[in-house]
Design an enzyme around this catalytic site. Structure first.
Site, short mmCIF file in Angstrom:
data_model
loop_
_atom_site.label_atom_id
_atom_site.label_comp_id
_atom_site.label_asym_id
_atom_site.label_seq_id
_atom_site.Cartn_x
_atom_site.Cartn_y
_atom_site.Cartn_z
N HIS A 193 -1.16 7.36 6.97
CA HIS A 193 -0.71 6.19 7.71
C HIS A 193 -1.58 5.75 8.90
CE1 HIS A 193 1.66 3.91 10.73
NE2 HIS A 193 1.85 3.06 9.60
N CYS A 222 0.90 -1.35 -0.02
CA CYS A 222 0.00 -0.10 -0.08
C CYS A 222 0.72 1.20 -0.03
CB CYS A 222 -0.86 -0.14 1.08
SG CYS A 222 -0.18 -0.55 2.74
N HIS A 264 -1.19 0.66 7.36
CA HIS A 264 -1.91 0.86 6.19
C HIS A 264 -1.75 2.44 5.67
CE1 HIS A 264 -4.33 -0.18 2.60
NE2 HIS A 264 -5.09 0.77 3.12
#
Length: 1024
Positions: A583, A177, A591
């Site tokens: 974040h 990601c 993630h």
């Protein structure tokens, strides 16, 4: 010095500065000399440099006196950041000086009091909230890390088809990601997009790259071009970046499952791109100084002006991503102000050469078109030996004016800073005076002075209800009990006790005599009351006026400071927010996603791996500012608002039309995208062909049998309903015959009639309440493409039922069917496969019964009983759907009611806890511990957004009790329960065995299932 040497020197200096910034962020060390020493000892190896600094800090606990920044804070909490106001309040607690300790306590109380007034939340509540949120995120992240299943595509390519003009997402190919967030931010800089798409490698390296950089950077550039071209013209909803990611893996020297840091990746990416463009620029320079487009786009310069050990210095440095400390600041401008001033700066403005003070200021001389700020939200905890995330709130504007930081505005900025400093000093004095009004008293508990005076007024005007409690209270009555009229003997005793006051607090539960029912003056004259009320009323008015005046003055100073740089001369360098990289999680896992502004649609877009959706500034603020959730901005990308070419589309030079789609691509990439689109078109055609292929109505009748299978139990439910269907098929087959047939011919015709009927059912589109799969196993087999041999034997078993009928025709057909079963040889049919298919159908029926009973109980509001049925129906249904789309029921429907049932139980349990009554509280916590908590991992394991939000809602419901006043026993139970609720380890905890299911005939199951499914269409899941 030659031009090439100059370029190499600039690159070396910039690379060293990048390493220094990364080392400072990872270790928290801010001594430049120590950082440079670490890099020299480690020969530029970042890991060895970190080890060197960590070992050095354990040996030398006190920082060097020349260090500009303090990083000391009590315990293992966050460090005080660069330029923080808290730096001036650092007190040495290592010695024996009691005055220092007292001052530290006083400062701590003052800081806590100020924080409480500003936010209404105590330090303790903030600390508890941070710990709880950290626990939630870390456990959730741990769960995700443990279940590192490879993300799989939907088998239906139409689900992966790109909507018209919708941006293309990037597939997460294993904790990537971070890659998606950065690449999408850069791709949406259209000038950068054009640079990548039209990049061509230098001619001299087409055949044989000459060094390691060219071997690595040039293949990466080609993969990045391919990826960008797919993001421009692909027909797919999202594309796979695996090829580019594979090349990056070696650079990070890490395992696949490790979460990469956005800052580290972006540094590496820009370095590689810069090197690639530098090679091309050197080839095209033709004797002139090469211009690297990456440097011109992302790099700027600042002037460092300072004093070191009494000697003034001034030098120019290059920067790319500008690092900013977050801890201790409330907004981006405060971060920038602190980053631009380091150490003691008074000596910078004086002419004294022999001053021992050291410090420096940074002034931007040249800002890049794309200005990127790294927000240092991770700091290294030396005590724990690991990084920690900073969750504090940091606001940032959508339009940032950089004038105050420019070198050309140095003098006017200094004047304004001095004025702000003077205003803040005055502001501090006013706030201290206001504090004396708002927190009045000399004890540990303090109150607003106006309220104290009001309480005194209420006390003076109070009248005692009675002078003795005996007349109103029966002290002999048990607590909470009621008594009737006192007996005469009791009255005599009472009178005696009034005459002779005897109070024995340890032996009698009685109140002292002559005690008023509520606090009130015992003796006060009317004159005293009148004077006292007048004074108190006047004093309260004076205090309120003074407080109001102080608050007004404080507000005016705040407003003056806010508008200090609002004149037009200081609003000439506008930078608009282009992208925010977010974040969520902790320092060791989490993630990433990105919010990117679309100037053409004039809205924010959220890029979350394969998902690209419209968003809003409000959602961005909620996810990016921090301070509430575990999500916060990690990187901010601003673009010069006076350089529209950065985000302008490209136009055809001949026609003047805006280029879009494949027209934006050079010929080689256009061919590459067309080829990929052709493959995707072919995949959709094959899917359409497969879905539209009708099941064969012809059923081969090569029915061989073997006697050994005579004793095999029939897997079919031979209910009366099924017998009637079989008899109708026989009658219809007999009626259609022109002439009398043999029993064998009639059996073949009857089987064809029955199969045709069931095939029609299998091909019909029906409502959820009319599921033909429940009516007959053959419908289930046809929809799931069972082998023909399985269908043949199942139909023969249906016609071979000994209870088929009493007329001679049915009996003869039954005998023929049984004879054919006997003739089937073992090698002609795989009995293990046969049993497997019928076991699959039995599982489908059991799942249906679990679902049906669960929904019925849910509609009756029997949520405790319904939960286990819904939980097991969901789990079993997912196991069925793994093998095929028609193997089970709608998983979204079951997931909805499973989720709603848990939310209802959570709400009911919370209501029981709020009642405060012991049986209710225990029942509520029992429901949570025995039912809800064990099911939470089941909601998290598949990473479904609605399930994750439900878990967050349930946790927030209980976390909202933190800080509320409650009985000590309730507080103790809450403290004991919360860790269980927030602990979501990867191991799915065992809970109750599945409920025992009753037996239903096919007809009864079909009718009950149809009723409950029909009722769902009328009543929403939440019961409204």
């Amino acid at each position: 010095m030659t031009v090439e040497q100059n370029v190499l020197q600039q690159h070396s200096q910039k690379h060293q500065q990048t390493l220094l910034n990364q080392l400072r962020e990872v270790t928290g060390t801010t001594d430049v000399q120590l950082l440079q020493q670490a890099l020299q000892v480690s020969h530029g190896d970042l890991a060895e440099a970190v080890a060197f600094l960590t070992e050095k800090k354990t040996k030398v606990p006190q920082q060097d006196e020349a260090t500009y920044y303090q990083t000391t804070q009590v315990g293992n909490d966050r460090y005080i950041s660069v330029g923080s106001q808290a730096d001036t309040n650092v007190i040495d607690l290592t010695g024996d000086d009691k005055d220092d300790l007292q001052r530290a306590i006083a400062l701590s109380l003052e800081e806590s009091s100020r924080a409480f007034r500003e936010t209404g939340i105590t330090d303790e509540e903030q600390a508890i909230s941070r710990v709880l949120e950290a626990s939630i995120a870390e456990n959730k992240a741990s769960l995700k890390r443990t279940h590192t299943e490879v993300w799989s595509d939907s088998p239906n390519p139409h689900d992966r088809k790109r909507m018209e003009n919708c941006p293309v997402g990037l597939k997460n190919v294993g904790n990537t990601c971070w890659f998606s967030a950065v690449i999408q931010s850069l791709f949406n800089l259209l000038e950068f997009q054009r640079l990548v798409l039209h990049y061509s490698p230098p001619a001299r390296v087409q055949d044989l790259p000459r060094n390691q950089k060219e071997h690595r950077n040039l293949p990466f550039m080609q993969e990045l071009r391919n990826l960008f071209s797919l993001m421009v013209g692909s027909k797919r909803k999202y594309v796979d970046p695996s090829c580019a990611v594979e090349i990056l893996k070696d650079a990070f020297k890490s395992s696949e499952s490790q979460q990469q840091d956005v800052s580290e990746f972006t540094h590496k990416l820009l370095d590689w791109l810069e090197d690639a463009f530098q090679m091309k620029a050197e080839e095209d320079r033709e004797g002139e100084k090469p211009k690297n487009p990456m440097v011109e786009l992302f790099y700027g310069r600042f002037l460092a002006v300072g004093v070191l050990e009494g000697k003034k210095f001034e030098n120019t440095e290059m920067f790319g991503q500008y690092p900013l400390q977050v801890n201790g600041f409330k907004d981006l401008h405060e971060c920038l102000e602190a980053a631009m001033i380091e150490g003691e700066i008074e000596s910078l403005h004086s002419s004294a050469e022999n001053s021992a003070k050291s410090g420096q200021e940074h002034w931007f001389t040249e800002l890049p078109p794309v200005l990127t700020f790294e927000l240092s939200r991770f700091e290294f905890n030396q005590a724990l030996g690991r990084p920690e995330k900073i969750h504090s709130k940091l606001e940032f504007p959508s339009m940032l004016y950089m004038d105050r930081y420019m070198d050309r505005n140095r003098e006017i900025t200094r004047i304004k800073r001095e004025e702000i400093r003077r205003l803040k000093e005055h502001l501090t004095l006013l706030q201290q005076r206001l504090e004396r009004y708002l927190s009045y008293g000399s004890g540990p508990k303090r109150f607003p002075l106006a309220d104290v005076l009001q309480y005194a007024m209420e006390f003076t005007s109070s009248k005692p209800v009675c002078t003795s409690p005996v007349g109103d209270i029966d002290t002999s009555a048990p607590p909470g009990g009621t008594t009737g009229q006192l007996l005469p003997a009791s009255r005599q005793v009472m009178k005696h006790r009034q005459r002779v006051p005897i109070h024995k607090p340890f032996t009698q539960s009685r109140l002292p005599p002559d005690l008023p029912m509520h606090p009130a003056p015992r003796h006060i004259t009317e004159e005293e009351l009148r004077v006292l009320e007048g004074c108190l009323h006047r004093w309260r008015s004076e205090v309120e006026n003074d407080s109001r005046d102080l608050q007004g003055s404080i507000s005016r100073i705040h407003r003056t400071i806010e508008l200090m740089y609002s004149d037009k001369s200081m609003m000439q360098v506008p930078y608009r927010l282009h992208a925010v990289l977010v974040h969520e999680g902790q320092a060791n896992a989490g993630h990433y996603w990105a919010y990117i502004y679309d100037p053409h649609q004039r809205c924010w877009m959220k890029y979350n791996d394969i998902s690209v959706t419209k968003s809003s500034w409000e959602e961005l603020v909620r996810d990016s500012f921090g301070g509430y959730r575990n999500a916060s901005a990690y990187c901010l990308m601003y673009i010069n608002d006076k350089k529209p070419f950065l985000i302008e589309e490209e136009f055809d030079k001949e026609t003047g039309q805006m280029l879009s789609g494949l027209d934006k691509l050079p010929p080689d990439l256009k061919a590459y995208v067309k080829e990929d689109n052709g493959l995707f078109d072919k995949e959709m055609e094959e899917w359409n062909t497969l879905q539209n292929k009708p099941a064969s109505p012809q059923l081969p009748m090569s029915l061989n049998q073997d006697p050994e299978y005579m004793e095999q139990p029939s897997p079919t439910d031979y209910s009366k309903h099924l017998q009637e269907d079989t008899e109708r098929a026989i009658s219809k087959a007999a009626a259609e015959q022109q002439e009398e047939r043999s029993p064998e011919g009639l059996l073949t015709a009857a089987i064809k009639v029955e199969y045709t009927r069931l095939l029609r059912f299998a091909q019909e589109d029906t409502a959820p309440g009319s599921d033909y799969r429940l009516q007959h196993v053959i419908v289930y087999f046809i929809q799931n493409q069972a082998p023909k041999k399985i269908l043949e034997r199942t139909l023969l078993m249906q016609f071979a039922d000994r209870n088929l009928g009493f007329n001679e025709r049915c009996k003869s057909i039954m005998k023929v069917a049984r004879a054919k079963l006997d003739l089937i040889k073992p090698e002609e049919i795989n009995m293990e496969e046969y049993e497997m298919w019928h076991q699959e159908y039995r599982n489908f029926r059991e799942t249906t019964i679990f679902l049906m009973i669960g929904l019925e109980l849910f509609q009756k509001k029997s949520f405790v009983e319904a939960l286990m049925y819904l939980i097991y129906s969901y789990q079993y249904n997912r196991e069925l759907l793994v093998k095929g789309l028609y193997r089970g029921h709608d998983d979204e429907l079951i997931g909805l009611y499973r989720r709603e049932c848990l939310l209802k139980l959570n709400e009911n349990a919370a209501g029981m806890f709020e009642s405060g009554e012991e049986p209710e509280v225990s029942n509520g916590l029992s429901i949570m511990n025995e039912l809800v908590v064990p099911c939470i991992p089941l909601l998290l394991v598949h990473d479904i957004e609605k399930d994750l939000l439900s878990v967050e809602d349930m946790r927030n419901r209980w976390c909202s009790y933190l800080g509320q006043e409650m009985e000590p026993n309730l507080q103790e139970k809450l403290t004991d329960f919360l860790p269980k609720l927030l602990d979501c380890s990867a191991e799915i905890k065992s809970f109750h065995d599945p409920p025992k299911l009753p037996t239903y005939s096919t007809l009864e199951l079909v009718e009950r299932y149809g009723r409950v499914m029909a009722s769902l269409s009328r009543v929403p899941a939440d019961g409204r």
